[in-house]
Design a protein around this motif. Structure first.
Motif, mmCIF file in Angstrom:
data_model
loop_
_atom_site.group_PDB
_atom_site.id
_atom_site.type_symbol
_atom_site.label_atom_id
_atom_site.label_comp_id
_atom_site.label_asym_id
_atom_site.label_seq_id
_atom_site.Cartn_x
_atom_site.Cartn_y
_atom_site.Cartn_z
ATOM 1 N N ALA A 669 -15.785 -8.386 23.458
ATOM 2 C CA ALA A 669 -16.667 -9.545 23.349
ATOM 3 C C ALA A 669 -17.734 -9.302 22.292
ATOM 4 O O ALA A 669 -17.994 -10.153 21.441
ATOM 5 C CB ALA A 669 -17.311 -9.834 24.700
ATOM 6 N N LYS A 672 -16.323 -9.445 18.834
ATOM 7 C CA LYS A 672 -16.029 -10.794 18.341
ATOM 8 C C LYS A 672 -17.298 -11.483 17.860
ATOM 9 O O LYS A 672 -17.289 -12.185 16.842
ATOM 10 C CB LYS A 672 -15.365 -11.611 19.442
ATOM 11 N N GLU A 710 -4.974 -13.753 5.639
ATOM 12 C CA GLU A 710 -4.053 -14.472 6.510
ATOM 13 C C GLU A 710 -2.810 -13.645 6.800
ATOM 14 O O GLU A 710 -2.294 -13.660 7.910
ATOM 15 C CB GLU A 710 -3.663 -15.806 5.881
ATOM 16 N N GLU A 711 -2.337 -12.929 5.801
ATOM 17 C CA GLU A 711 -1.151 -12.097 6.013
ATOM 18 C C GLU A 711 -1.467 -10.968 6.984
ATOM 19 O O GLU A 711 -0.652 -10.625 7.833
ATOM 20 C CB GLU A 711 -0.637 -11.544 4.674
ATOM 21 N N ARG A 713 -3.522 -11.079 9.351
ATOM 22 C CA ARG A 713 -3.622 -11.641 10.690
ATOM 23 C C ARG A 713 -2.252 -11.887 11.308
ATOM 24 O O ARG A 713 -2.120 -12.048 12.515
ATOM 25 C CB ARG A 713 -4.356 -12.980 10.630
ATOM 26 N N LEU A 714 -1.236 -11.945 10.472
ATOM 27 C CA LEU A 714 0.110 -12.187 10.993
ATOM 28 C C LEU A 714 0.793 -10.886 11.400
ATOM 29 O O LEU A 714 1.768 -10.899 12.136
ATOM 30 C CB LEU A 714 0.964 -12.893 9.938
ATOM 31 N N THR A 716 1.230 -6.772 12.698
ATOM 32 C CA THR A 716 0.791 -5.878 13.767
ATOM 33 C C THR A 716 0.788 -4.482 13.170
ATOM 34 O O THR A 716 1.763 -4.076 12.547
ATOM 35 C CB THR A 716 1.753 -5.944 14.964
ATOM 36 N N GLN A 758 -8.120 -4.701 11.976
ATOM 37 C CA GLN A 758 -8.487 -3.882 13.121
ATOM 38 C C GLN A 758 -8.080 -4.579 14.404
ATOM 39 O O GLN A 758 -7.607 -3.965 15.356
ATOM 40 C CB GLN A 758 -9.997 -3.662 13.105
ATOM 41 N N GLU A 759 -8.246 -5.914 14.399
ATOM 42 C CA GLU A 759 -7.894 -6.681 15.578
ATOM 43 C C GLU A 759 -6.404 -6.645 15.844
ATOM 44 O O GLU A 759 -5.960 -6.691 16.980
ATOM 45 C CB GLU A 759 -8.335 -8.111 15.351
ATOM 46 N N ARG A 760 -5.645 -6.609 14.766
ATOM 47 C CA ARG A 760 -4.195 -6.606 14.902
ATOM 48 C C ARG A 760 -3.650 -5.197 14.976
ATOM 49 O O ARG A 760 -2.445 -4.996 14.839
ATOM 50 C CB ARG A 760 -3.557 -7.307 13.691
ATOM 51 N N CYS A 761 -4.519 -4.241 15.160
ATOM 52 C CA CYS A 761 -4.055 -2.850 15.150
ATOM 53 C C CYS A 761 -4.004 -2.326 16.578
ATOM 54 O O CYS A 761 -4.925 -2.518 17.366
ATOM 55 C CB CYS A 761 -4.999 -2.005 14.293
ATOM 56 N N ILE A 762 -2.908 -1.672 16.891
ATOM 57 C CA ILE A 762 -2.734 -1.153 18.253
ATOM 58 C C ILE A 762 -3.647 0.042 18.467
ATOM 59 O O ILE A 762 -4.233 0.225 19.525
ATOM 60 C CB ILE A 762 -1.254 -0.778 18.468
ATOM 61 N N PRO A 764 -6.585 1.396 16.368
ATOM 62 C CA PRO A 764 -7.429 1.410 15.180
ATOM 63 C C PRO A 764 -8.303 2.653 15.089
ATOM 64 O O PRO A 764 -9.223 2.837 15.891
ATOM 65 C CB PRO A 764 -8.277 0.146 15.342
#
Lengths: 788, 376
Positions: A669, A672, A710-711, A713-714, A716, A758-762, A764
């Motif tokens: 939280a 974000k 954008e890429e 964000r797509l 993982t 970082q958000e899309r990283c398992i 980080p």
């Protein structure tokens, strides 16, 4: 009263004689002034009273003296007048005495003269009476001789008529017959004369038949046609029919001249044989047109001139013949029975309208033929001018004879259309040339020559415009002078078309093109036009038009709006260029991001090649754009600053946060919120205002980085994938900001890429800033050496 | 009612602390304006929310919330009214992409609360069947055939397969009947849409090309080779005019095509200043087109000249009094980050929803002026 009136009259006579009228008038104007000593209303008491009352003693003395002297001079004047009058009276008396003496002498001479005249008149009377008897006899003899001659003429008539018919002297025959008829009619009651009359009538009727047959023959000579028609008319043919037939034939003959004239073969061979002739003429046109006349005419003008020579004299002859033969008083028809009721004679107005119709129709088709000839494509303006001059010259004479046919107006109108059309086609050519020029401009094959290429193109465009203006020159002032047209209308037309042509250039440039390079070149061309090209046009126009007092029309060229158009085209093209560049780079980013398996990739060893591509592409673009938008300092692509300055605060925060807390759920939280704080809304639309190298570069960079975000964000990512992205972004952070004018946006986008990653990283686990430095430094050196 | 007619207010709904990419209308329910939103959260819990829009109060209410085992990358709801609760999602397990058919139990019966009271407690989805699995980034989703609701297409980057569903009482069975690889060498599929006019025809985006495939034979029917210079993001068929489709892509543009005339676009619009992520026709009035982009905008377009009701070329009124027939109606700036999904309501012709990556769903109305222009 009566004596008073008489005295006034004598006084006025005298004063008019002695020239006192003026003064008299003056005095009448202030008749009522009782203070004026010269006026009749003068009252002595009042005057003296006033004087005594208002004037000082000195003044009174002065006035008194003056009066005394005035009175003295008046007295002497009076004496002079009386003396002169007496003198005149004496001389008049002398004169009268002399006259009386002379008149007494004259009377005796007059009486003698009267006596002489009487003698002369009595002598003349006696001569007259002695001669009168002979004269009567002479007159009688004379009359007998006349009758005998007539008789002889009548007796001979049939034979003579026959002879004339045989010798084809139809005119004499008809003439004779007409004369004879008058006599025969008078003596018609004598049978022997009737025989002659019948015989003669028969011959003449036969003659009429012969003539009717003859007029039908197509091979009849034109000259004889008129004659025959006239004879038939005299013989009482139907005038309307005959005249129509006559005109019809003449028209046909003239039409034949017209149709056969522009000898298709000759014209073809003319232009085909001397293929270069029109071009040569064009180059020599200006002086030739100025020298005028008899210089070699161009093919078209020559044709027109020849046609005019062939056509107009015939037309004139037709007109003359018509006037001579048919318009005068209608000859009395010779054959009463043939004339009959069927031949109502035409009024002069009807005849006039017939010939006018014919004239208009003929000249109309003549003009049409000329127009068609002059409209052909290979007719250049100067020869058009010559042609029109010939045409107008040829028709001038006809026009002078029959102004009511409005021939000149038609010719003028035709010529005007021709001129406009020629002008239109010339400017269309200009437009085509300009379009071709634009289309020729491909992308820079050799980037160094781009500016040169632009310069060349600009020069070529100016040259084209100038060419077109020179080419249209003969259409303008000389043509208008020739046709008595207002030249400014033509000039306006020219200016309008020129504007349209240049607008066409802007439009053509805007047409879609495949490669970014060519788009850029076109943008450059438009900018060049904005900078110099457009401004030249009004100057060129003025140079051509102003000497003829048409400078006002040159002002009609709205160069401000043309500049706006060009600028709009340039802006649109630059925008397209930016977009194309951005999409090209974006595509590479997308391909690279999708090609890699980010979950399982080796630990980063180097800044990715993609970054190379981005930096190099931006550099190349910088070079190209700088040539199109000169005058802007080119920033060095490679940063000189220390790597540590590129350290991102966000990054640090995040990294520290990762280290301090290992539970993703609880910290998500806060993370974000942090993200939202930094992920500000970045405008991706093109920056408004004047395009510059840096702003364009910035825009491309922004769009490319947006694609990267954008890429990311797509995808993982595994730990190594994240670190690779982090490294790439770190390098871009280091290099890009010095080259863009919206540093904040670029940095924000890079931050967003890292945050998203970082958000899309398992798993980080960020690189330490220091760990990245050697990689970045190595890449910087490599790129620096590559880019020079 | 007045609020709806005025259309002035904007209703929005925020997925709590979640990223989201998936928004679809609940296709089977044509009475109420309902949307399904799925979250895309790699490391957190994921949820699927069913939203209902109340036109009277102009409020968005979460009707039902379901826990979803993984991040939702794609979602499709069944267009058949009797199976309105069925939904397919494609989700990432972290290592691969899977697709399942779910039943959203209780959605049909649920009634919306009068006022929004926050999200209801999470329910469980019933998994009816698993369809397939693919490596990460490969699976693009399921496209439900609106004409033949038992037929769906599973779309992967490198494979397109036609699947027939059979619904049992508790579970469903699936049977793959045909499949094909991308017909263009080196390109992969990117999106697809069933043709509402031809039940067996499927429009597919493949690289920059736009294809239509006859699913009975799996052969190419139409090809627009160079529809876009970059990846095609979405295809949609004009609901009223056969063979007319629109496509949008990463080259910022929306293009309108007649599939029978592939050489030139009917109309091409530069729609957004970055990727145009989606575009779709209004279900009833095909002159309205909605698009979303990564430039944070949702745009409503008028494409009257290529619609089934092109502007009359009126001799009396040569100039269109209201401006051009085609163009932007309105740009909606309600989102703060990239917008990935827009959907028209299945129940109301004038309502649409959009979803941005930060989980914000916004429901908007067609501006009344535009609405009356179309109706009157």
């Amino acid at each position: 009263m009566a004596s008073g009136g008489g005295r006034v009259r004598a006084a006025s006579l005298l004063s008019s004689y002695y020239g006192y009228q003026e003064e008299a008038k003056e005095t009448t104007t202030n008749e009522e002034d009782d203070m004026n000593i010269d006026s009749s209303a003068f009252t002595v008491d009042k005057y003296v009273g006033t004087m005594l009352q208002y004037k000082s003693l000195e003044e009174l003395v002065h006035r008194g003296n003056a009066m005394v002297s005035e009175i003295k001079s008046l007295d002497s004047d009076m004496q002079m007048l009386v003396y002169e009058n007496y003198n005149k009276f004496i001389s008049a008396t002398d004169t009268i005495r002399k006259m009386k003496h002379r008149v007494e002498d004259m009377e005796s001479q007059m009486i003698e003269l009267e006596k002489n005249m009487g003698t002369i008149s009595s002598a003349s009377e006696s001569v007259d009476s002695s001669l009168s008897a002979r004269r009567g006899q002479l007159e009688k003899l004379n009359g007998a001789k006349k009758n005998l001659t007539k008789l002889q003429f009548l007796m001979d008539l049939p034979a003579r008529l026959q002879r004339c018919v045989r010798d084809e002297q139809f005119e004499t025959a008809v003439d004779d017959f007409r004369k004879a008829r008058r006599i025969l009619r008078a003596v018609g009651n004598v049978s022997s004369f009737r025989g002659i009359e019948d015989e003669a009538t028969l011959i003449i009727k036969r003659l009429a038949q012969v003539l009717s047959v003859r007029i039908q023959q197509p091979a009849l000579q034109l000259a004889e046609l008129g004659l025959t028609t006239r004879l038939l008319l005299q013989l009482g043919g139907n005038e309307a029919v005959l005249l129509r037939e006559y005109l019809g034939r003449r028209r046909r003959a003239l039409h034949d001249v017209l149709t056969t004239f522009p000898p298709a073969g000759v014209a073809e061979t003319g232009s085909g044989g001397e293929d270069n002739a029109p071009v040569d003429n064009a180059s020599t046109a200006a002086p030739a047109a100025a020298e005028e006349e008899e210089g070699e005419l161009s093919a078209a003008a020559g044709d027109v001139a020849r046609l005019g020579e062939a056509f107009v004299p015939q037309l004139l002859e037709l007109l003359a013949e018509w006037q001579e033969r048919f318009v005068g008083e209608t000859p009395e028809p010779v054959l009463p029975d043939a004339a009959g009721a069927a031949a109502p004679s035409l009024t002069i107005e009807a005849k006039e309208s017939m010939i006018l119709d014919a004239l208009q129709e003929l000249t109309g088709s003549y003009i049409e033929v000329c127009r068609r000839r002059l409209q052909e494509d290979n007719v250049d303006p100067s020869s058009l001018l010559q042609g029109v001059r010939k045409l107008v010259g040829a028709l001038d004479e006809v026009h002078a004879l029959v102004p009511q046919a409005k021939i000149m107006q038609r010719a003028t109108r035709a010529a005007e259309t021709l001129a406009k059309r020629a002008m239109d086609s010339l400017l269309q050519q200009l437009q085509d040339k300009l379009s071709a020029q634009v289309k020729d401009m491909q992308g820079a094959t050799n980037s160094a020559s781009l500016q040169e290429q632009l310069h060349e193109a600009g020069k070529a465009i100016s040259a084209h415009v100038l060419d077109a203006l020179t080419a249209t020159a003969p259409l303008l002032v000389p043509m208008c002078k020739l046709l008595n047209l207002r030249a400014d209308g033509m000039a306006k037309h020219l200016v309008g078309r020129l504007y349209a042509a240049l607008l066409g250039l802007a439009k053509t440039a805007r047409e879609s093109r495949a490669t970014a390079d060519s788009v850029l070149v076109r943008a450059g061309l438009c900018l060049h036009m904005v900078a110099t090209g457009v401004a030249q046009v009004p100057a060129m126009l003025k140079a051509q038009l102003a000497p003829h007092g048409l400078g006002g029309a040159a002002l009609g060229f709205d160069s401000a709006s043309m500049t706006r158009e060009m600028q709009a085209s340039a802006d649109a093209l630059l925008e397209r260029f930016v977009e194309m560049q951005a999409q090209k780079l974006s595509l590479e980013v997308t391909q690279r991001m999708q090609a890699q398996n980010w979950l399982k990739c080796p630990p980063p060893r180097d800044v990715n090649l993609l970054v190379d591509r981005i930096v190099r592409e931006l550099r190349g673009m910088q070079g190209l754009v700088a040539q199109v938008l000169p005058g802007e300092p080119i920033r060095s692509m490679m940063t000189q600053g220390p790597f540590s300055s590129a350290r991102s605060s966000v990054q640090l925060n995040l990294v520290q946060r990762r280290e301090s807390s290992q539970q993703p759920a609880s910290s998500s939280a806060i993370q974000k919120d942090l993200q939202r704080m930094f992920a500000r809304k970045i405008s991706l639309s093109a920056a408004a205002g004047k395009p510059s190298v840096t702003s364009m570069l910035t825009h491309v960079a922004k769009l490319t980085l947006k694609t990267l975000v954008e890429e990311v964000r797509l995808g993982t990512f595994g730990r190594e994938g994240f670190q690779q992205i982090q490294l790439d972004c770190a390098f871009l952070r280091w290099v890009l900001p010095s080259n863009v004018d919206d540093e904040g946006a670029v940095l924000a986008l890079l931050d967003e890429a890292i945050i998203s990653c970082q958000e899309r990283c398992i798993d980080p686990a960020a690189f330490e800033h220091a760990d990245m430095e050697p990689f970045c430094e190595a890449k910087r050196k490599q790129l620096a050496s590559m880019l020079g | 009612m007045f609020a709806a007619a005025g259309g002035a207010s904007v209703s929005s709904y925020q997925l709590p602390n979640k990223q989201a990419r998936v928004l679809v209308a609940l296709e089977g329910d044509t009475d109420r304006t309902r949307f399904v939103v799925g979250s895309t959260e790699l490391k957190g819990d994921n949820e699927v929310h069913v939203l209902q829009f109340n036109e009277d109060t102009n409020e968005v209410v979460c009707l039902k919330a379901f826990a979803h085992p993984n991040e939702v990358w794609s979602c499709a709801t069944c267009p058949a009214p009797e199976h309105a609760e069925l939904m397919c999602t494609t989700y990432s397990t972290g290592s691969e992409l899977k697709t399942s058919l779910w039943r959203m139990t209780g959605v049909a019966a649920a009634a919306a609360a009068e006022t929004s009271t926050g999200p209801p407690p999470l329910s469980q989805l019933d998994e009816l069947a698993q369809l397939g699995a693919a490596p990460l980034g490969e699976h693009l989703g399921v496209i439900w055939n609106a004409v033949l609701p038992e037929q769906i297409v599973e779309l992967c980057r490198n494979r397109l397969s036609l699947v027939t569903l059979a619904h049992g009482a508790v579970s469903s069975s699936t049977a793959e009947s045909a499949a094909t690889a991308p017909p263009i060498e080196g390109k992969s599929f990117s999106c697809a849409r069933w043709d509402p006019h031809h039940a067996h025809s499927l429009g597919v985006g493949c690289g920059g090309a736009l294809l239509s495939i006859d699913t009975r034979s799996m052969k190419l029917a139409h090809t627009v080779a160079e529809a876009h210079s970059q990846r095609v993001r979405a295809v949609d068929y004009n609901p009223n005019k056969p063979y007319v489709v629109l496509s949008c892509g990463d080259d910022y543009a929306i293009r309108y095509w007649d599939l029978r005339k592939p050489s030139d676009a009917l109309l091409s619009v530069k729609a957004h200043s970055h990727w145009t992520t989606s575009a779709c026709y209004n279900r009833f009035h095909d002159q309205l087109v909605l698009s979303s982009g990564t430039d944070y905008l949702v745009k409503l377009w008028r494409a009257e000249s290529v619609s089934s009701a092109p502007p009359a070329v009126d001799a009396e009124e040569p100039e269109n009094p209201d401006g051009e027939a085609d163009g932007l109606v309105k740009a909606f700036e309600d989102h703060d980050t990239s917008v990935f999904a827009v959907a028209w309501s299945a129940a109301d012709a004038w309502i649409f929803a959009s979803l941005s990556l930060d989980g914000k769903t916004v429901i908007n109305h067609v501006p009344p002026a535009e609405k009356y222009k179309i109706l009157l």
